[in-house]
Design an enzyme around this catalytic site. Structure first.
Site, PDB file in Angstrom:
ATOM      1  N   CYS A 134       0.855  -1.275   0.057  1.00  0.00           N
ATOM      2  CA  CYS A 134      -0.103  -0.102   0.074  1.00  0.00           C
ATOM      3  C   CYS A 134       1.118   1.395  -0.222  1.00  0.00           C
ATOM      4  O   CYS A 134       1.319   1.428   1.126  1.00  0.00           O
ATOM      5  CB  CYS A 134      -0.757  -0.084   1.163  1.00  0.00           C
ATOM      6  SG  CYS A 134      -1.819   1.521   1.419  1.00  0.00           S
ATOM      7  N   CYS A 137      -0.536   4.154   2.166  1.00  0.00           N
ATOM      8  CA  CYS A 137      -0.022   3.709   3.726  1.00  0.00           C
ATOM      9  C   CYS A 137       1.218   3.973   4.107  1.00  0.00           C
ATOM     10  O   CYS A 137       1.583   4.758   5.180  1.00  0.00           O
ATOM     11  CB  CYS A 137      -0.553   2.472   3.969  1.00  0.00           C
ATOM     12  SG  CYS A 137      -2.100   1.697   3.209  1.00  0.00           S
ATOM     13  N   ASP A 138       2.049   3.606   3.149  1.00  0.00           N
ATOM     14  CA  ASP A 138       3.545   3.711   3.652  1.00  0.00           C
ATOM     15  C   ASP A 138       4.560   4.327   2.792  1.00  0.00           C
ATOM     16  O   ASP A 138       5.496   4.283   3.342  1.00  0.00           O
ATOM     17  CB  ASP A 138       4.013   2.166   3.505  1.00  0.00           C
ATOM     18  CG  ASP A 138       3.143   1.162   4.549  1.00  0.00           C
ATOM     19  OD1 ASP A 138       2.630   1.443   5.664  1.00  0.00           O
ATOM     20  OD2 ASP A 138       2.900  -0.195   3.971  1.00  0.00           O
TER      21      ASP A 138
END
Ligand code: FAD
Length: 313
Positions: A134, A137-138
């Site tokens: 992701c 997300c990261d």
């Protein structure tokens, strides 16, 4: 007793919620184990949804208005994972995480798909500690640092583009020298100066220590040469697995007809092989895996639910 239980709150589930409630059903609950929005919330932009043409907006921005609209008409929301669903007599028994049971006259399953693991050494050991699926997300963890991506499809190249705006360099490792991604997506990635393509190659190993991932070893499939890429995050985009577990009974058998890929067989009205059970979005056979089609499926399933309930009365 719910009129309809909707399981999964991506574009298909939210749209099904909008149409069932605006269509007059009083008692409809959307069960979504995370924040509603689905996979598209991981996208850096969406430009193929008709009527929405704003490249400054992310998938998360895009779905934010969906939630507001869909919940406005009376759709209830429970942030819970559904473990299973089974039909007992006329009705459906839905088992939630923790064992709570809910009854419903009808159900629309919209649980979508999840990213697939590639299977290289170290992938599981460093998953969530440097190996990610992701970028949204990261990606920020790697601000101004180099990252490596594994994959050659639309998702891989879209995520490469997203990461290229945060990270210093993005190395896209792909096992072939041709890409499955749509030509405009590939073209956009190729025009980005800090995206670099490493073709005919795969990830041989992800390595690190207790602190997490430190680097990856990339193997050229033609020469067997290994390149050590240190100080990199690794993003894996090698396909998706359909999320069909809720449709398994206690013996692990599917309660409705599936195809060999684990996708649910539906007709053009999103009927499954079980009366009163509908499936919409990426979980169904032949899904185009697009927001617009998942939403279309959700509306079709919802209209069928309304007809089904009327016929039963
Ligand atoms: C990075 C990326 C970029 C994309 N870009 C585009 C694009 O530009 N244009 C486009 O049209 N499409 C795009 N797509 C594809 C699009 O997002 C999907 O086709 C669409 O989201 C599918 O919708 P869905 O409702 O079927 O499932 P999903 O979006 O997968 O939603 C399923 C939901 O169900 C929930 N769920 C799963 N199991 C359970 C359970 N047991 N209990 C409760 N909840 C559960 C999940 O948490 C999830 O929120 C992209 C996808 C990705 C990953």
């Amino acid at each position: 007793m719910l009129d309809c239980a909707i399981i999964g709150g991506g574009p298909a589930g939210l749209t099904a919620g909008l149409y069932t409630t605006r269509g007059g059903l009083q008692n409809v609950t959307l069960f979504e184990m995370g924040v509603p929005g689905g996979q598209i919330t991981k996208s850096s932009e969406i430009e193929n949804y008709p009527g929405f043409f704003d490249s400054s907006k992310t998938g998360l921005d895009f779905m934010d208005t969906w939630q507001k609209q869909c919940f406005h008409f009376g759709l209830k929301h429970e942030m819970k994972k559904v473990e299973s669903i089974e039909k007992t007599g006329e009705y459906f028994n839905i088992t939630l995480e923790g064992g709570e049971m809910v009854e419903a006259k009808t159900a629309i399953i919209c649980t979508g798909a999840v990213p697939r693991r590639a299977g290289f050494n170290g992938e599981d050991a460093f998953y969530g500690r440097g190996v990610s699926t992701c970028a949204t997300c990261d990606g920020f963890f790697y601000k101004d640092k180099p990252v490596t991506i594994l994959g050659g499809g639309d998702t891989a190249l879209e995520e490469a583009f997203f990461l290229s705006n945060i990270c210093s360099d993005v190395y896209v490792v792909h096992r072939r020298d041709e890409f499955r991604a749509a030509p405009p997506t590939l073209d956009r990635a190729m025009r980005k100066e800090n995206i670099h393509f490493i073709t005919d190659s795969l990830i041989d190993e992800a390595y690190g220590d207790a602190m997490g991932l430190q680097g990856v070893k990339i193997k050229n499939l033609k020469t067997d040469e290994i390149t050590d890429m240190s100080n990199t995050g690794l993003f894996v985009f090698v396909g998706q697995d359909v999320k069909n577990d809720v449709l398994k009974d206690k013996q692990g058998e599917f309660i409705c007809k599936m195809n060999e890929l684990g996708q649910v067989v539906v007709d053009l009205k999103m009927h499954t092989s079980v009366e009163g059970l509908f499936v919409a979005g990426d979980l169904r056979i032949d899904a185009p895996k697009q927001v617009v089609s998942a939403a279309g499926d959700g509306s079709i399933a919802a209209l069928q639910v309304i007809s089904y309930i009327q016929e039963q009365q």
